[in-house]
Design an enzyme around this catalytic site. Structure first.
Site, PDB file in Angstrom:
ATOM      1  N   SER A 152       0.837  -1.196   0.000  1.00 18.32           N
ATOM      2  CA  SER A 152       0.000   0.000   0.000  1.00 18.32           C
ATOM      3  C   SER A 152       0.874   1.250   0.000  1.00 18.32           C
ATOM      4  CB  SER A 152      -0.882   0.000   1.264  1.00 18.32           C
ATOM      5  OG  SER A 152      -1.486   1.240   1.493  1.00 18.32           O
ATOM      6  N   TYR A 165      -3.436  -0.347   9.676  1.00 23.64           N
ATOM      7  CA  TYR A 165      -3.310  -0.757   8.276  1.00 23.64           C
ATOM      8  C   TYR A 165      -1.924  -0.412   7.747  1.00 23.64           C
ATOM      9  CZ  TYR A 165      -4.755  -1.242   3.367  1.00 23.64           C
ATOM     10  OH  TYR A 165      -4.871  -1.614   2.051  1.00 23.64           O
TER      11      TYR A 165
END
Length: 271
Positions: A152, A165
Site C-alpha cells: 500500500s 493498516y
C-alpha cells in the site's frame, strides 16, 4: 498476445476473491486462460464469484477458507493440488481495515481500539504470511511459482488516521522482500515473490472517507488528488496488468520488488 506475458493454463489461487480487488483480478486472470481457485471466508462470496467467472472460463473452483487458519489453508491447498496437480500463482488479496483502527480527525492515537488494531494487523500481515507458507511450499517443492502480495501507499510514508493498516502493509512489503530472498536462494530462480502497492482507488472500505454523501470529494480526497500527478483516482482494473506482468515470464528476473501502481503518488513530494 505476446507469450512472454501469458498466464494461460497456470493455476492461480486468489485469496479474498470475493472482494472488489480480488474479484477484479480473478476476472482478468480467468479471461486470460488461467485456472482460478477463488478463496474467500464467506460462502456467499465464493458462490457469487464462481458464478461470474464460470461464464468466462470453466476452469474455476471456489473454496471457503480462512487465511488466518493454517489447517483451513492446508485443506484448501490439498484440494487444489488434487484437482490440478500444482499451484503456479498465489495472489494474497485478503485484507482490509476496521473503523476502530481508523482514527477520526478529532481522535489521537491514544483513542485507537486495541482489539481492532490487533484484528487489522493480523488480517493484513498474517493473512499474507500464512497462505504464502502453505501454498509456497508447493512452489518450493516444484521449484516454480509466483507469489504476489498487496502492499500500500501507507507503507511508503506516514498517512494520517490509518495506523494499524499502515503498520501491517509495511510488514507485507518487508515480508515480500524476505520471502523473495529465501525462495530464490534455497529453491531456485523460478520461485519469485513480489508485491504491488496500489495508490488510491475508491472501494467499499474507503468510500466514506473519500466521497461525501452528495458524491463530491472530501477534504482528504482533495489532498490525495493534489499529490497524485495524474490528477485522479485509479480504476481497480488498472491493477490487473501489473499483477499479470509480475506473474508472467516477462518478469522472470524480477523478485522482491514492491511495484507502485499509483498515478505517481509515491514519486511526488507535493511541491
Amino acid at each position: 498476445m505476446n507469450e512472454m506475458f501469458s498466464i494461460s493454463g497456470k493455476v492461480a489461487v486468489i485469496t479474498g476473491a470475493g472482494g472488489v480487488l480480488g474479484s477484479s483480478i480473478a476476472r482478468s486472470f480467468a479471461s486470460e486462460g488461467a485456472k482460478i481457485a477463488a478463496l474467500d471466508i464467506r460462502k456467499e462470496n465464493v458462490d457469487r464469484v464462481v458464478g461470474e467467472l464460470s461464464e468466462i472460463n470453466p476452469e474455476v473452483i471456489g473454496i471457503e477458507g480462512n487465511v488466518l487458519d493454517i489447517a483451513s489453508l492446508e485443506k484448501v491447498r490439498d484440494e487444489i493440488v488434487a484437482k490440478w496437480g500444482r499451484v503456479d500463482i498465489l495472489i494474497n488479496v485478503a485484507g482490509g481495515n476496521l473503523p476502530g483502527a481508523t482514527l477520526t480527525p478529532e481522535q489521537t492515537v491514544f483513542d485507537m481500539k486495541i482489539e481492532d488494531w490487533e484484528k487489522v494487523t493480523r488480517l493484513n500481515l498474517d493473512g499474507t504470511v500464512y497462505p504464502s507458507l502453505v501454498f509456497g511450499k508447493v512452489m518450493a517443492d516444484n521449484k516454480s511459482g509466483s507469489i504476489i502480495n498487496i502492499s500500500s501507499m501507507t507503507a511508503y510514508s506516514a498517512i494520517t488516521r490509518v495506523l494499524g493498516y499502515s503498520v501491517a502493509k509495511t510488514g507485507v512489503s518487508n515480508f515480500t522482500q524476505w520471502m523473495a530472498m529465501e525462495m530464490a536462494m534455497k529453491f531456485g530462480d523460478k520461485v519469485r515473490v513480489n508485491a504491488i502497492a496500489p495508490g488510491f482507488f475508491i472501494g467499499d472500505q474507503n468510500r466514506a472517507i473519500l466521497i461525501n454523501p452528495d458524491g463530491s470529494l472530501t477534504d482528504r480526497s482533495k489532498k490525495v488528488i493534489a499529490k497524485t500527478p495524474m490528477g485522479r483516482f485509479g480504476d481497480i482494473t488498472e491493477l490487473n496488468g501489473a499483477v499479470q506482468f509480475l506473474c508472467s515470464d516477462a518478469a522472470s528476473f524480477i523478485t522482491g520488488v514492491v511495484l507502485p501502481v499509483d498515478g505517481g503518488f509515491s514519486s511526488f513530494s507535493g511541491v
